[in-house]
Design a protein around this motif. Structure first.
Motif, PDB file in Angstrom:
ATOM      1  N   PRO A  90      -3.127  -1.337   8.660  1.00 38.94           N
ATOM      2  CA  PRO A  90      -2.591  -2.701   8.768  1.00 38.94           C
ATOM      3  C   PRO A  90      -1.271  -2.778   9.530  1.00 38.94           C
ATOM      4  O   PRO A  90      -0.998  -3.769  10.208  1.00 38.94           O
ATOM      5  N   ALA A  91      -0.452  -1.735   9.448  1.00 38.07           N
ATOM      6  CA  ALA A  91       0.793  -1.721  10.228  1.00 38.07           C
ATOM      7  C   ALA A  91       0.473  -1.720  11.720  1.00 38.07           C
ATOM      8  O   ALA A  91       1.130  -2.422  12.505  1.00 38.07           O
ATOM      9  N   LEU A  92      -0.532  -0.955  12.125  1.00 41.97           N
ATOM     10  CA  LEU A  92      -0.937  -0.937  13.526  1.00 41.97           C
ATOM     11  C   LEU A  92      -1.478  -2.302  13.956  1.00 41.97           C
ATOM     12  O   LEU A  92      -1.217  -2.770  15.066  1.00 41.97           O
ATOM     13  N   LEU A  93      -2.228  -2.949  13.067  1.00 39.02           N
ATOM     14  CA  LEU A  93      -2.758  -4.273  13.394  1.00 39.02           C
ATOM     15  C   LEU A  93      -1.642  -5.305  13.506  1.00 39.02           C
ATOM     16  O   LEU A  93      -1.684  -6.175  14.380  1.00 39.02           O
ATOM     17  N   ALA A  94      -0.648  -5.218  12.640  1.00 42.46           N
ATOM     18  CA  ALA A  94       0.495  -6.128  12.743  1.00 42.46           C
ATOM     19  C   ALA A  94       1.188  -5.921  14.091  1.00 42.46           C
ATOM     20  O   ALA A  94       1.571  -6.891  14.758  1.00 42.46           O
ATOM     21  N   TYR A  95       1.344  -4.663  14.502  1.00 40.22           N
ATOM     22  CA  TYR A  95       1.942  -4.348  15.797  1.00 40.22           C
ATOM     23  C   TYR A  95       1.117  -4.945  16.943  1.00 40.22           C
ATOM     24  O   TYR A  95       1.662  -5.492  17.901  1.00 40.22           O
TER      25      TYR A  95
ATOM     26  N   PHE B  47      -3.314   5.890   1.752  1.00 39.93           N
ATOM     27  CA  PHE B  47      -2.288   6.005   2.785  1.00 39.93           C
ATOM     28  C   PHE B  47      -2.818   5.514   4.135  1.00 39.93           C
ATOM     29  O   PHE B  47      -2.175   4.714   4.814  1.00 39.93           O
ATOM     30  N   ILE B  48      -3.990   5.998   4.518  1.00 42.23           N
ATOM     31  CA  ILE B  48      -4.583   5.589   5.792  1.00 42.23           C
ATOM     32  C   ILE B  48      -4.890   4.092   5.780  1.00 42.23           C
ATOM     33  O   ILE B  48      -4.668   3.392   6.774  1.00 42.23           O
ATOM     34  N   SER B  49      -5.370   3.595   4.635  1.00 42.61           N
ATOM     35  CA  SER B  49      -5.663   2.171   4.509  1.00 42.61           C
ATOM     36  C   SER B  49      -4.398   1.319   4.508  1.00 42.61           C
ATOM     37  O   SER B  49      -4.482   0.097   4.586  1.00 42.61           O
ATOM     38  N   SER B  50      -3.250   1.934   4.395  1.00 46.10           N
ATOM     39  CA  SER B  50      -1.976   1.214   4.457  1.00 46.10           C
ATOM     40  C   SER B  50      -1.330   1.305   5.832  1.00 46.10           C
ATOM     41  O   SER B  50      -0.576   0.417   6.224  1.00 46.10           O
TER      42      SER B  50
ATOM     43  N   GLY C 122       0.809  -1.214   0.000  1.00 46.88           N
ATOM     44  CA  GLY C 122       0.000   0.000   0.000  1.00 46.88           C
ATOM     45  C   GLY C 122       0.839   1.260   0.000  1.00 46.88           C
ATOM     46  O   GLY C 122       0.554   2.214  -0.730  1.00 46.88           O
ATOM     47  N   LEU C 123       1.890   1.270   0.807  1.00 46.10           N
ATOM     48  CA  LEU C 123       2.766   2.453   0.839  1.00 46.10           C
ATOM     49  C   LEU C 123       3.548   2.591  -0.464  1.00 46.10           C
ATOM     50  O   LEU C 123       3.797   3.714  -0.915  1.00 46.10           O
ATOM     51  N   ALA C 124       3.920   1.468  -1.067  1.00 50.48           N
ATOM     52  CA  ALA C 124       4.595   1.525  -2.370  1.00 50.48           C
ATOM     53  C   ALA C 124       3.661   2.121  -3.415  1.00 50.48           C
ATOM     54  O   ALA C 124       4.087   2.912  -4.263  1.00 50.48           O
TER      55      ALA C 124
END
Length: 146
Positions: A123-128, A117-120, A104-106
């Motif tokens: 998922p980083a927060l969920l992975a954390y 951007f927000i939708s990408s 998504g960031l790519a």
């Protein structure tokens, strides 16, 4: 200095997934408009070979999957009976969301859009949040955030 322990992170991940499940179900009456908002209506229609009922079924299946992942977070916390493959599910969640974040960031690097951007980042927060569930129980520790 605030300490966020593993249980709080997993609980936050579960809440986010329950919210995602509810959001997908809430979008059912306006599913086509939701696809338009994300700019994926054409792609989704092609994927479903023009059968809108497939998209509704897929959205319901996603809602069920999100809710199930939330239940697995409770299993990883030990609040419910240990479900089969709990650690493996947490590893898969972290891997999938990390990949979603990177892709998504790519995509944002070439065609920036705030929604993408927000939708990408989410998922980083969920992975954390699910990272503590990837560790063996004896390896789990608390993490400090400054």
């Amino acid at each position: 200095m605030q300490i966020i322990n593993n249980e709080k992170r997993l609980r936050a991940g579960a809440y986010f997934h329950f919210l995602l499940a509810a959001g997908h179900l809430a979008c059912l009456p306006v599913l086509e408009q939701a696809f338009d908002a994300y700019g994926i209506r054409e792609a989704m229609t092609r994927m479903a070979f023009g059968h809108m009922w497939v998209l509704y079924a897929l959205t319901v299946a996603l809602a069920i999957a999100f809710a199930l992942v939330g239940i697995y977070a409770y299993s990883a916390m030990g609040h419910i009976r240990r479900l089969p493959f709990t650690r493996l599910v947490c590893i898969a969640v972290v891997a999938i969301y990390t990949l979603r974040t990177v892709l998504g960031l790519a995509s944002c690097a070439t065609h920036f859009a705030w929604l993408q951007f927000i939708s990408s980042v989410i998922p980083a927060l969920l992975a954390y949040c699910y990272w503590p569930g990837t560790k063996k129980e004896e390896d789990q520790v608390q993490f400090e955030i400054l």
